[in-house]
Design an enzyme around this catalytic site. Sequence first.
Site: not given
Length: 432
Positions: A278, A305, A309
């Site tokens: 995103n 960015d 995860h």
Amino acid sequence: MASLKIKNARVIQHDNELTQTDVVIRDGKITEMAPKLMVKTDRVIDAHGQLLMPGLIDVHVHFREPGFEYKETIATGSKAAARGGFTTVLAMPNLNPVPSTVEAFKQVQALNQANGVINVEQYAAISDGLTSETVDDMQALAQAGAIAFTNDGKGVQSAKTMRDAMAAAKEVNRPLVAHVEDESLVDGGVMNLGARSAELELPGMDPLGESAQLARDLVIAKATGVHYHVAHISTKESVELVRIAKQQGVDVTAEVSPHHLLLDENDIDGDNALFKMNPPLRTSEDRTAVVAGLLDGTLDMVATDHAPHAVEEKERSFVGAAFGITGIETSFQLLYTHLVRSGIATVEQLEQWMVKNPAQAFNLDAPTAVAVGQKADLALFDIDHAHTITADEFVSKGVNSPFIGATIYGQTSMTLMDGEIVYTAAPSVVNE
């Protein structure tokens, strides 16, 4: 502090030529530069013609601590940054607790200083929880050391909140950094809305969600006079809006991420959440536009960015998987390979986008050239030999990258902070 000589390195000259030189470092600074220096130092590193650059700067990373250490920690994130050739990064505030108060800010600032192997500067949040409509005490947070303010991960939905935030940031002379996203236009989407999302039968995010909020912000930025910085630009409309705003004298800078420069929605190979981010990957026309915007100076810098995860958070369908990819260990390498080696850009431009412009925009105390008198925050890159990216080589806890398996040039051989080695891939180049 030990003295050090790096011999047979190549450095960038302003005519984009690479010149071979030796570099002597004493007390954390470069003290001499010349070919074949006959001086004695405590250690000698033979660079064997590799590229020596000032340490890279990334103004957009997620190190996840405190609150989400299962994804990344400051220790693993900063070591991953060093492996990528970075010596200064700016860490985002979507943490738990969110650094909206001086107490919470100082907590994460202390962690950055204690656990980071490189220089980790910290953003403070615009508003509590990244969602409140009440602007944080920017005066107190700036005095505590906040490098800038952002609610990254969340677009500021209220124009009044954004106006108040910009006015407060202007007052304390800090950049206001925006994740531009109108949530009413996202509508549960997980990839770019268009023909490709229809083909994959996945809900789409309207690209107007980015450009519409950006247009609003640029008008407010012009009215307030704040330094407004746009995070991860991804659409052709957004590039054009920034271009027009700069022509009108708005104090705006903008970043683009490597994945938006190198990939588009057609690269999404089915329901593979490694491509979920995103803003999402856009159309090929959008990708062409962000490349052109970077080349013509509309977009000022590249920022990764970096969004690690846990494996299980990405081993799901696009619907339900976490947004974001890891990128700090591969960004210079991918851009050197696909932009510089291909002839689209020069290595001098890459240095501009990944060192000089970020340092200038955020007023950072970081070296922007390999030169006598500069701090010895340096990175050495092997630009002559190919390397294939593998999942098991990442230092980051996150292995959620769509670039695994890619062949690249420019692997980091060594990274130094204040003349001390914080990462090395090739101990054999060091001669005692």
